[in-house]
Scaffold this active site. Structure first.
Site, PDB file in Angstrom:
ATOM      1  N   GLU A  56       0.844  -1.191   0.000  1.00  0.00           N
ATOM      2  CA  GLU A  56       0.000   0.000   0.000  1.00  0.00           C
ATOM      3  C   GLU A  56       0.884   1.247   0.000  1.00  0.00           C
ATOM      4  OE1 GLU A  56      -2.757  -0.308   3.277  1.00  0.00           O
ATOM      5  OE2 GLU A  56      -3.521  -2.229   2.563  1.00  0.00           O
ATOM      6  N   HIS A  87      -7.788   1.573   2.085  1.00  0.00           N
ATOM      7  CA  HIS A  87      -7.673   1.139   3.490  1.00  0.00           C
ATOM      8  C   HIS A  87      -8.456   2.074   4.417  1.00  0.00           C
ATOM      9  CE1 HIS A  87      -4.975  -1.436   6.283  1.00  0.00           C
ATOM     10  NE2 HIS A  87      -6.081  -1.126   6.900  1.00  0.00           N
TER      11      HIS A  87
HETATM   12  P1  NAI Z   1     -10.728 -10.652  15.571  1.00  0.00           P
HETATM   13  O1  NAI Z   1      -9.429 -11.086  16.144  1.00  0.00           O
HETATM   14  O2  NAI Z   1     -11.808 -10.253  16.479  1.00  0.00           O
HETATM   15  O3  NAI Z   1     -11.275 -11.819  14.626  1.00  0.00           O
HETATM   16  C1  NAI Z   1     -10.471 -12.570  13.764  1.00  0.00           C
HETATM   17  C2  NAI Z   1     -11.093 -13.949  13.653  1.00  0.00           C
HETATM   18  O4  NAI Z   1     -10.363 -14.668  12.659  1.00  0.00           O
HETATM   19  C3  NAI Z   1     -11.010 -14.758  14.936  1.00  0.00           C
HETATM   20  O5  NAI Z   1     -12.280 -15.269  15.260  1.00  0.00           O
HETATM   21  C4  NAI Z   1     -10.012 -15.847  14.617  1.00  0.00           C
HETATM   22  O6  NAI Z   1     -10.272 -17.053  15.304  1.00  0.00           O
HETATM   23  C5  NAI Z   1     -10.203 -16.003  13.128  1.00  0.00           C
HETATM   24  N1  NAI Z   1      -9.073 -16.606  12.434  1.00  0.00           N
HETATM   25  C6  NAI Z   1      -7.747 -16.454  12.687  1.00  0.00           C
HETATM   26  N2  NAI Z   1      -7.009 -17.156  11.804  1.00  0.00           N
HETATM   27  C7  NAI Z   1      -7.897 -17.773  10.985  1.00  0.00           C
HETATM   28  C8  NAI Z   1      -7.739 -18.633   9.875  1.00  0.00           C
HETATM   29  N3  NAI Z   1      -6.532 -19.021   9.430  1.00  0.00           N
HETATM   30  N4  NAI Z   1      -8.863 -19.062   9.261  1.00  0.00           N
HETATM   31  C9  NAI Z   1     -10.097 -18.718   9.722  1.00  0.00           C
HETATM   32  N5  NAI Z   1     -10.292 -17.891  10.764  1.00  0.00           N
HETATM   33  C10 NAI Z   1      -9.213 -17.418  11.386  1.00  0.00           C
HETATM   34  O7  NAI Z   1     -10.388  -9.481  14.563  1.00  0.00           O
HETATM   35  P2  NAI Z   1     -11.390  -8.370  14.023  1.00  0.00           P
HETATM   36  O8  NAI Z   1     -11.483  -7.272  14.977  1.00  0.00           O
HETATM   37  O9  NAI Z   1     -12.642  -8.990  13.567  1.00  0.00           O
HETATM   38  O10 NAI Z   1     -10.570  -7.855  12.751  1.00  0.00           O
HETATM   39  C11 NAI Z   1     -10.278  -8.706  11.633  1.00  0.00           C
HETATM   40  C12 NAI Z   1      -9.213  -8.070  10.779  1.00  0.00           C
HETATM   41  O11 NAI Z   1      -9.763  -6.938  10.094  1.00  0.00           O
HETATM   42  C13 NAI Z   1      -8.067  -7.453  11.571  1.00  0.00           C
HETATM   43  O12 NAI Z   1      -7.117  -8.391  11.923  1.00  0.00           O
HETATM   44  C14 NAI Z   1      -7.522  -6.437  10.624  1.00  0.00           C
HETATM   45  O13 NAI Z   1      -6.510  -7.054   9.877  1.00  0.00           O
HETATM   46  C15 NAI Z   1      -8.702  -6.082   9.741  1.00  0.00           C
HETATM   47  N6  NAI Z   1      -9.125  -4.701   9.874  1.00  0.00           N
HETATM   48  C16 NAI Z   1      -9.159  -3.909   8.759  1.00  0.00           C
HETATM   49  C17 NAI Z   1      -9.567  -2.594   8.845  1.00  0.00           C
HETATM   50  C18 NAI Z   1      -9.642  -1.740   7.639  1.00  0.00           C
HETATM   51  O14 NAI Z   1      -9.536  -0.527   7.758  1.00  0.00           O
HETATM   52  N7  NAI Z   1      -9.852  -2.293   6.476  1.00  0.00           N
HETATM   53  C19 NAI Z   1      -9.925  -1.995  10.126  1.00  0.00           C
HETATM   54  C20 NAI Z   1      -9.935  -2.931  11.212  1.00  0.00           C
HETATM   55  C21 NAI Z   1      -9.509  -4.220  11.077  1.00  0.00           C
END
Ligand code: NAI
Length: 413
Positions: free
Chosen positions: A267, A290
């Protein structure tokens, strides 16, 4: 006599336009706050970090081991976002530098954008809008679908994924999800037996997993091929989770009917820098820079959350919410009557057998009266916080410094 570090000498550097609520909270503590609009290039970053006690960043600035080594005064890092993969957490951990983030502040913003994009993609709205801007009137229902009754597959049923689940169900969608751990399914959602089973059943797939080794290129050519022809793919999580060359081929062949992408393997560092991607120019593909979590509501909530964690660590040593070090929640030191307010000694150490008895023997040998002790360990690192008589904090620090497992100490009063 050693003194608790004066607050007005604490310098906080806030990068990438962290919301002013965070800057105000830190300034209200008496800290010096320097704000930088974007993510500075390496040399400027090194200069900023050289005398910084706190650094606040968002998703662009990379803090790797060399930057952390150069930041010799750094007490803590605040990631004013959800992800923390931009910081080399283990290097910070080995230096006794806690890294804080805000896991929930922008959850709803990402979920709202995701659901909105799904509706717009199913109606091919961006394609039609682009044609209208070019003066073309193409009134047709071709390829336009309702989302009601269709199946959404959510990869990663965490904070964001589960919110998408609730919103999608409210629109009448059937929700399937895949997660590596068993999750409580909200409403009528169902956890799929496997990723493959979910991909084969989903009209729309949306990704909400963190970036780590298990999610690197989780969706490539083979996985996309499993999705039904005409499916839609949304990635608002992290860029490296999806193989974009495979997405491009699938869009061009018509296997995927569209997609939305907010994150990319590479990015641009800041506003105005050119954006390169194989997805540019593809029809019915929404590209956003993003901004999934970038709403005013989210930025302010995150700023308050992370600033609070940084302030609590600086002022009372609490590491609650640290993603890389043992978490110790502490009350303020209090004192009354003859018992003066104690001095608080913070001690990060290598967690090897016998280290705690070494700490206590060293303090005992110096005659340090420990009024309270809190300890948490996490693998090879331990964090012990000692409230000691004010007259004894200097001796306590000296005795802790003599222990070879000591990583870092600090005294507060
Ligand atoms: P979270 O940690 O609450 O949820 C992530 C989920 O993914 C968990 O339930 C975990 O068990 C699961 N997981 C982990 N590895 C996995 C795999 N290999 N296969 C299947 N499931 C798996 O995280 P949250 O808050 O939901 O955020 C998710 C992602 O969104 C963040 O890590 C971040 O990278 C991204 N994000 C992007 C933003 C943006 O501006 N586009 C803003 C905020 C977050």
């Amino acid at each position: 006599m050693k003194t608790s570090f004066p607050k007005d000498k604490i310098k906080a550097v806030l990068l990438e336009g962290v919301h002013e609520a965070g800057a105000t909270m830190l300034a209200d503590q008496g800290f010096q706050v320097e704000r930088v609009a974007g993510s500075p290039p390496a040399e400027e970053l090194a200069t900023l970090l050289a005398d910084a006690h706190l650094v606040g960043l968002r998703s662009k600035t990379q803090l790797r081991a060399p930057q952390l080594v150069g930041a010799s005064r750094l007490l803590a890092v605040g990631c004013f976002c959800i992800g923390t993969d931009q910081v080399e957490l283990d290097a910070a951990r080995r230096a006794g530098v806690p890294v804080f983030n805000s896991p929930f502040g922008n959850t709803r913003s990402v979920a709202e954008l995701t659901v909105a994009e799904i509706v717009l993609l199913c109606r091919r709205v961006f394609e039609k809008s682009t044609m209208m801007h070019a003066g073309v009137w193409d009134k047709s229902a071709l390829g336009a679908r309702e989302v009601r009754g269709r199946t959404i597959g959510i990869i990663g049923y965490g904070h964001i994924g589960s919110q998408v689940s609730v919103l999608a169900e409210a629109l009448g969608m059937r929700v399937l999800f895949h997660d590596v751990v068993p999750k409580l399914a909200l409403g009528n959602a169902q956890q799929a037996e496997s990723l493959d089973a979910m991909l084969e059943a989903a009209d729309i797939v949306t990704i909400h997993v963190p970036a780590d080794a298990s999610t690197e290129r989780l969706l490539g050519e083979a996985e996309i091929a499993r999705m039904p022809r005409g499916a839609i793919l949304v990635n608002n999580a992290r860029g490296r989770v999806v193989d974009l060359a495979a997405v491009k081929a699938a869009i061009e062949s018509g296997h995927l009917a569209g997609g939305a992408f907010d994150v990319f393997p590479q990015e641009p560092r800041g506003r105005g820098e050119p954006f390169e991607s194989e997805l540019r120019g593809l029809s019915n593909v929404i590209l956003t820079p993003h901004i999934g979590g970038s709403t005013l509501e989210a930025q302010e909530a995150i700023a308050r959350d992370v600033a609070t964690k940084l302030i609590k660590f600086v002022n009372i040593g609490s590491t609650t919410g640290a993603v890389n070090l043992p978490q110790v929640e502490l009350p303020m030191q209090t004192g009354a009557g003859e018992l003066a307010r104690p001095h608080r000694v913070l001690h990060f150490h290598q967690n090897v057998p016998g280290v705690l008895s070494k700490i206590n023997s060293a303090l005992g040998a110096e005659g340090v009266n420990v009024r309270s002790q809190s300890l948490q360990t996490d693998g090879d690192i331990g964090y012990v916080v000692l409230d000691v008589d004010p007259s004894a904090s200097e001796a306590a620090l000296d005795s802790l410094h003599s222990i070879e497992e000591t990583i870092r100490t600090r005294v507060l009063w």
